[in-house]
Scaffold this motif. Sequence first.
Motif, PDB file in Angstrom:
ATOM      1  N   VAL A  41      -4.830  20.640  -9.600  1.00  0.00           N
ATOM      2  CA  VAL A  41      -4.529  19.823  -8.266  1.00  0.00           C
ATOM      3  C   VAL A  41      -2.686  19.836  -7.723  1.00  0.00           C
ATOM      4  O   VAL A  41      -2.238  20.330  -8.380  1.00  0.00           O
ATOM      5  N   ARG A  42      -3.038  20.261  -6.514  1.00  0.00           N
ATOM      6  CA  ARG A  42      -1.107  20.276  -6.057  1.00  0.00           C
ATOM      7  C   ARG A  42      -1.192  19.353  -5.517  1.00  0.00           C
ATOM      8  O   ARG A  42      -1.812  18.766  -4.431  1.00  0.00           O
ATOM      9  N   MET A  43       0.312  18.281  -5.828  1.00  0.00           N
ATOM     10  CA  MET A  43       0.584  17.623  -4.866  1.00  0.00           C
ATOM     11  C   MET A  43       1.061  18.027  -4.098  1.00  0.00           C
ATOM     12  O   MET A  43       1.470  18.740  -3.543  1.00  0.00           O
ATOM     13  N   THR A  44       0.700  17.507  -2.341  1.00  0.00           N
ATOM     14  CA  THR A  44       1.280  17.454  -0.155  1.00  0.00           C
ATOM     15  C   THR A  44       1.780  16.704  -0.449  1.00  0.00           C
ATOM     16  O   THR A  44       2.533  16.985   0.918  1.00  0.00           O
ATOM     17  N   LEU A  53       0.740  -1.421  -0.155  1.00  0.00           N
ATOM     18  CA  LEU A  53       0.071  -0.106   0.028  1.00  0.00           C
ATOM     19  C   LEU A  53       1.133   0.928  -0.725  1.00  0.00           C
ATOM     20  O   LEU A  53       1.664   0.980   0.656  1.00  0.00           O
ATOM     21  N   ASP A  54       0.471   2.307  -0.887  1.00  0.00           N
ATOM     22  CA  ASP A  54       1.362   3.574  -0.484  1.00  0.00           C
ATOM     23  C   ASP A  54      -0.023   4.756  -0.669  1.00  0.00           C
ATOM     24  O   ASP A  54      -0.964   4.722  -1.086  1.00  0.00           O
ATOM     25  N   PHE A  55       0.152   6.236  -0.301  1.00  0.00           N
ATOM     26  CA  PHE A  55      -0.311   7.168   0.165  1.00  0.00           C
ATOM     27  C   PHE A  55      -0.023   7.986  -0.572  1.00  0.00           C
ATOM     28  O   PHE A  55       0.937   8.624  -0.783  1.00  0.00           O
ATOM     29  N   LEU A  56      -0.716   9.338  -1.533  1.00  0.00           N
ATOM     30  CA  LEU A  56      -0.642  10.025  -1.921  1.00  0.00           C
ATOM     31  C   LEU A  56      -1.788  10.713  -0.923  1.00  0.00           C
ATOM     32  O   LEU A  56      -2.827  10.861  -0.838  1.00  0.00           O
ATOM     33  N   ALA A  57      -1.464  12.615  -1.047  1.00  0.00           N
ATOM     34  CA  ALA A  57      -1.886  13.194  -0.598  1.00  0.00           C
ATOM     35  C   ALA A  57      -1.834  15.318  -1.739  1.00  0.00           C
ATOM     36  O   ALA A  57      -0.808  15.397  -2.454  1.00  0.00           O
ATOM     37  N   VAL A  58      -3.636  14.916  -1.888  1.00  0.00           N
ATOM     38  CA  VAL A  58      -3.024  16.525  -3.023  1.00  0.00           C
ATOM     39  C   VAL A  58      -3.933  17.582  -2.070  1.00  0.00           C
ATOM     40  O   VAL A  58      -5.008  17.580  -1.806  1.00  0.00           O
ATOM     41  N   SER A  59      -3.845  19.003  -2.588  1.00  0.00           N
ATOM     42  CA  SER A  59      -4.966  19.822  -2.096  1.00  0.00           C
ATOM     43  C   SER A  59      -5.521  19.561  -3.260  1.00  0.00           C
ATOM     44  O   SER A  59      -6.349  19.272  -4.387  1.00  0.00           O
ATOM     45  N   PRO A  60      -6.944  20.354  -2.468  1.00  0.00           N
ATOM     46  CA  PRO A  60      -8.179  20.302  -2.880  1.00  0.00           C
ATOM     47  C   PRO A  60      -8.269  20.778  -4.311  1.00  0.00           C
ATOM     48  O   PRO A  60      -7.523  22.297  -3.826  1.00  0.00           O
ATOM     49  N   TYR A  61      -8.761  21.338  -5.509  1.00  0.00           N
ATOM     50  CA  TYR A  61      -8.963  22.235  -6.378  1.00  0.00           C
ATOM     51  C   TYR A  61      -9.838  23.070  -6.428  1.00  0.00           C
ATOM     52  O   TYR A  61     -10.679  22.050  -5.497  1.00  0.00           O
ATOM     53  N   LEU A  62      -9.637  24.242  -6.218  1.00  0.00           N
ATOM     54  CA  LEU A  62     -10.784  25.058  -5.877  1.00  0.00           C
ATOM     55  C   LEU A  62     -11.352  25.784  -7.606  1.00  0.00           C
ATOM     56  O   LEU A  62     -10.906  25.967  -8.517  1.00  0.00           O
TER      57      LEU A  62
END
Length: 181
Positions: free
Chosen positions: A81-84, A65-74
Amino acid sequence: MNFALPPACDAVLLDEPSIQTRVAELGEQIAEDFSGKDLRLITVLKGGLFFLADLCRCIDLPLSLDFLAVSPYLPGQGGVVRMTKDLSDDVAGADVVLVEDVVDTGLTVNYVLSLLKGHGPASLSVCTLLDKPSRRIADVPIDYRGFTLPDRFVVGYGLDLGGRYRNLPFIGTLRDEDVLR
Ligand code: IMP
Ligand code: MG
């Protein structure tokens, strides 16, 4: 656990047994398709976490398993969208399944897929619990789909409204969607 329907919801759209039955079916299908492969399930925090946790326990294969996070688009920002948070592991040469809670406009999955492609996986598939095709902006390929939904805002089983309701075991429709539009 018997969770009560929160006041913000008007109805249960998908109850816990229906979700769990469908998750098991998807897991069995993925297990069949990725036998003998280097399977990596990747999800986007935080909404996909709940589906991923149940799905991976229905896939009887060695996997990671692995995880990404992105900022929600506005709205009004052109779907940017930006990767956080980046992946922890190298996925070059691996068979990646992107596990999502919902594909709505498709902008998030579209962005994440382009990002993952850049890491050189052997294959890249999309598994989403929910598909809301009526609001699609970016055309994204969906390989595994739990349920197709009408254009309603839903909460529960990972899906939130302002961070809340992710822990509901069912998926419910919001009573007053006007606040979101
Ligand atoms: P997209 O529009 O396909 O990029 O989806 C972006 C994000 O919007 C999803 O990952 C969810 O976090 C959120 N989203 C879309 N539809 C719903 C919904 O019905 N309930 C809760 N969150 C949603
Ligand atoms: Mg959200």
